[in-house]
Each structure stands twice: as C-alpha cells, then as structure tokens.
Design an enzyme around this catalytic site. Structure first.
Site, PDB file in Angstrom:
ATOM      1  N   PHE A 276       1.253  -1.396   0.120  1.00 28.08           N
ATOM      2  CA  PHE A 276      -0.035  -0.058   0.544  1.00 28.08           C
ATOM      3  C   PHE A 276       1.245   0.911   0.123  1.00 28.08           C
ATOM      4  CE2 PHE A 276      -2.509   3.147   2.133  1.00 28.08           C
ATOM      5  CZ  PHE A 276      -4.007   3.838   0.711  1.00 28.08           C
TER       6      PHE A 276
ATOM      7  N   ASP B 229       9.253   2.044   2.160  1.00 32.12           N
ATOM      8  CA  ASP B 229       8.499   3.539   2.316  1.00 32.12           C
ATOM      9  C   ASP B 229       8.237   2.942   4.126  1.00 32.12           C
ATOM     10  OD1 ASP B 229       5.159   4.082   3.059  1.00 32.12           O
ATOM     11  OD2 ASP B 229       4.734   3.342   1.324  1.00 32.12           O
TER      12      ASP B 229
ATOM     13  N   LYS C 156       3.013   9.834   8.227  1.00 28.88           N
ATOM     14  CA  LYS C 156       2.251  10.000   9.556  1.00 28.88           C
ATOM     15  C   LYS C 156       2.800  10.039  10.810  1.00 28.88           C
ATOM     16  CE  LYS C 156      -0.984   5.946   7.973  1.00 28.88           C
ATOM     17  NZ  LYS C 156      -1.016   5.599   6.257  1.00 28.88           N
TER      18      LYS C 156
HETATM   19  C1  LIG Z   1      -0.962   5.176   4.982  1.00 29.51           C
HETATM   20  C2  LIG Z   1       0.073   4.905   4.028  1.00 29.51           C
HETATM   21  C3  LIG Z   1       0.109   6.048   2.887  1.00 29.51           C
HETATM   22  C4  LIG Z   1      -0.458   7.193   2.285  1.00 29.51           C
HETATM   23  O1  LIG Z   1      -0.446   7.640   3.363  1.00 29.51           O
HETATM   24  P1  LIG Z   1      -1.922   9.165   3.002  1.00 29.51           P
HETATM   25  O2  LIG Z   1      -1.042  10.295   4.099  1.00 29.51           O
HETATM   26  O3  LIG Z   1      -2.517   8.155   3.200  1.00 29.51           O
HETATM   27  O4  LIG Z   1      -1.466   9.766   1.649  1.00 29.51           O
HETATM   28  C5  LIG Z   1       1.449   5.314   2.134  1.00 29.51           C
HETATM   29  N1  LIG Z   1       2.599   4.498   1.982  1.00 29.51           N
HETATM   30  C6  LIG Z   1       2.225   3.554   3.424  1.00 29.51           C
HETATM   31  C7  LIG Z   1       3.490   2.278   3.895  1.00 29.51           C
HETATM   32  C8  LIG Z   1       0.879   3.969   4.722  1.00 29.51           C
HETATM   33  O5  LIG Z   1       0.874   2.900   5.677  1.00 29.51           O
END
Ligand SMILES: *Cc1c(COP(=O)(O)O)cnc(C)c1O
Length: 426
Positions: free
Chosen positions: A152, A239, A268
C-alpha cells in the site's frame, strides 16, 4: 414553435417549491469512508472521549499518527507557540525550521537530503519521481520500478498503481505504467527481474506492510535486496510512512536489518498528528532533483516542521524507542499466552507497537464491537486485509495500559471466534 420564456413561468409555481427534507448533520461529507458511529471530541495521553463523554483506550493512534498520544503538553505548547509566530511562509523563501528538521532526519537516518510535503502519498510520489528521473539521467527512456504484492503506497493515481490491492485500483484504470510486481520475501523473484527487465531503476517496498496485513520484509530479505540493488545500480526505496518514527523500537524499521535505503518516504507519525510528509534520500538519489523538478505549496511549512521537531525531541527525551519495544513485547506476550493455541488464530506478528493478529475468517466487525468493550470504556482497534486485527498504539503507552489493551483484544477475539464457531440456529 414558441420559445419557452422564463417570464411566462407562473408566479404561483415559484411559490410552491416543496419543503426540503431536513438535512442530516454530516450528510454533506462525501461518502468515502465506512466509518464507525462515534465522534471523538478530545484526548489525553492514550485515552479519548467522544461527544457523549464515553471513554476509549487508543490502540490505533489515528493509524500510527498520534505518536505522543493526545494532548501531549510539549507538543501542544510547541504548536501554539509556532502558530502565534508563523504558520506558513512559502518555499519562495528559506524556511529555518525546515532546515533544522532536515538536519535532524539526516542525523537519525544517516541519509543526506530531505524534501517535505504533506502526506504519505505525496512522499511516495516524490520517491517515484526521483526513481524515474534517476533512470532518465542514466539514459533509460522507460524506467520501471519494482513493487510488491499487497503493498500500500497511497491513493493518488501513481501511488494506487504502485499499490498491490485491486480494491484500491478498481474503477481508476488506466493505471500508471512502469511498475513490475513481485512477491514479498522472495529474492529469487527479484533476481529474475534483474535478468528480464533492463529498464528497472528501483525497488520500492514497505519494511513492514501495514495495510497489507502487518507483513514484515524479513531481515535477510532486506539485506539481500540491498546487495542486489548495489550490484544492479537500482535505488532501494523503503516506504516507512507507517512503520517509521520509532514505532518498531528503532527510528526506522529497516534499521533492524542494519541496512540503509537510498530513498525513504515518511509521514504518519512524524509530526504527532499535524499533517506532514517527507522523502529522505541518500547519495545519488539525494542529487536527482534540481530547482523546478518538484515542489509543493504547503510542504515543510513552519507549523508542521515545528510539530515534527518537538515530536522527535519528545521521543528522545522520553525514551520512546525503548518504550515501544518493551511495551510491544508486553502486548505480544499476552497474545502468545492467550491466543496462540486458540483455533481460528493463524498468526501473531509485527514488531514493537505495530502488531497484527491474523484470523482464519473475516473479522471486520471487531472494531465496532471494541467500541462497546465494557461499560466503563471502549477500545480503538482496527482490522486490515479483512482478517488481521491491527494495533498501532501511541508510543507513550505504558505497561499497565498495554496490558489492558492486550487483554481487551484477547477477549474480543476469543468471543468473536467462539460465536463464529457456534452452529447457526436452526
Ligand atoms: C498510510 C500510508 C500511505 C499513504 O499515506 P497518506 O498520508 O494516507 O497519503 C503510504 N504508504 C504507507 C505504507 C502507508 O501506511
């Protein structure tokens, strides 16, 4: 034919507009979230209260965002002080707090340069742009990026294309081209890509897949990809939007493997709840962008950077990395003791305060039931991939609170599985 003349509309018709139905409060919010029926109104530490005064123990931290819990006095004071001084200035000018935060992130990661934005998907977009331009700079006209099953990376058109979940992609085709997908923890699949795809420029993965069901990239696997990327001249892009910022007990989850990525998106938990994103880069990747290649209006504004600096400094002063590891262990040992031999529990996994319990059947109703956990308080927990109960508590959680949370989750899971196992009434 006579033309309809607006003036010919009978005045009586204008007066007989039927009464509009009463508008439901909130009905003008676009319907994109299947959210739970609770309005949270305030918080303190790991506790939240809804508008009716009911209390909840926070096992989710707003999906790994509220690193310091709620209402942390130092974060509140820093935000208030900065709001009074300067909220936004613009990247037309130099931003001192952005420079300070970049220095701090470079020091914590051992990497070189940072670009600031406002969310996880934006950090990932920046990473994808770095990878493509890195390729073009080396004469690769159609650069490709390796991504993973169940990944994701966000919901923009490019990041949903990188995401490995058809539910996120469906209805938004055509997807952005230039991605090659492989399974997690299978170095053979990646070696195959090296042989077959000369256009590959980068490997892009989460150190621990969050939305994908708390699935860690194994330490040996991370080491192996690092070596393969070095050998192939590929960028390793990790990521850390969800697993970074101390959640696993190290600043960044990849540090458990003793490796460094070339590119690392963050978001986050970085500013304790104030929206921020950042992409940290090292070596050649740090030099890919020049003036005009990328930018954002809000990114790296003084308010967000101040909140991030305070969040990072509280993590240090309150020893929250060690706390995340220790308290995570407390929760895990309750889970292992109480759930590992329960039929219907397939796996307990994760690291620090990023934990998942995989069940044999879909359990989407557990978060709703958790709100009603006891007469005195509810629990905030989450389910991802339909079958994985997910915990991402604030890093300030103490042992006692963690035990309460863990025992609550155990009770909910046991009760849920017991009801599933009951034969349906005839
Ligand atoms: C939440 C998340 C995203 C996206 O972040 P947003 O601030 O919602 O755009 C991307 N990568 C990972 C691993 C995530 O957990």
């Amino acid at each position: 034919m006579t033309r309809m003349n607006p003036i010919s509309v009978a005045p009586a018709a204008l007066q007989s507009v039927p009464p509009q139905p009463a508008v439901q409060p909130g009905s003008h919010v676009m319907n994109t979230y299947a959210n739970l029926p609770v309005h949270l109104a305030r918080g303190e530490g790991v506790w939240l209260w809804d508008e009716d005064g009911r209390k909840y123990l926070d096992g989710l931290a707003g999906i790994a965002v509220n690193t310091l819990g709620h209402g942390h006095p130092r974060l509140v004071a820093a935000i208030a002080d900065q709001a009074a001084k300067l909220i936004h200035s613009s990247n037309v000018y130099k931003v001192r707090l952005q420079e300070t935060l970049a220095d701090k992130l470079a020091a914590l990661s051992g990497m070189d340069k940072v670009f600031f934005c406002n969310s996880g998907l934006e950090a990932n977009e920046a990473a994808l742009k770095i990878a493509r331009k890195y390729g073009h700079d080396r004469g690769i006209a159609h650069p490709e990026i390796v991504v993973y099953d169940n990944a994701f990376h966000g919901r923009s058109i490019a990041t949903l294309s990188a995401t490995g979940n058809v539910k996120v992609q469906k209805g938004f085709e055509p997807l952005v081209p230039g991605f090659v997908r492989v399974p997690m923890n299978d170095i053979g699949a990646l070696e195959q890509v090296a042989v077959e795809r000369p256009g590959v420029v980068a490997v892009f993965l989460e150190a621990i897949q969050g939305e994908g069901g708390i699935t860690p990239a194994r330490v040996e696997y991370l080491k192996a990809i690092r070596a393969l990327c070095d050998q192939q001249g590929w960028l390793l892009m990790i990521d850390e939007v969800q697993c970074g910022i101390g959640r696993t007990g190290k600043w960044f989850a990849h540090q458990w493997a003793g490796i460094q990525p070339d590119v690392m998106p963050l978001a986050k938990g970085l500013a304790g709840g104030v929206p921020i994103g950042a992409v940290v880069a090292k070596g050649a990747a740090a030099e890919v962008f020049g003036p005009g290649n990328h930018g954002t209006t809000f990114g790296g504004n003084p308010l967000a950077c101040r909140a991030a600096l305070e969040t990072l400094s509280v993590i240090e002063d309150e020893h929250l990395l060690a706390n995340a590891e220790h308290v995570g262990q407390t929760i895990r040992s309750v889970f292992s003791r109480e759930l590992s031999s329960v039929a219907g529990v397939l796996d307990i996994r994760g690291r620090g305060l990023m934990l998942g319990i995989e069940l044999a059947c879909p359990c989407a109703e557990i978060p709703k039931r958790a709100l009603q956990y006891s007469a005195d308080y509810g629990l905030l927990v989450n389910v991802t991939q339909d079958r994985v109960v997910r915990l991402l508590p604030p890093l300030v959680m103490n042992d006692g609170e963690a035990t309460m949370l863990a025992e609550g989750v155990v009770a909910l899971v046991r009760e849920f599985l017991a009801q599933k196992a009951e034969p349906k009434a005839a």
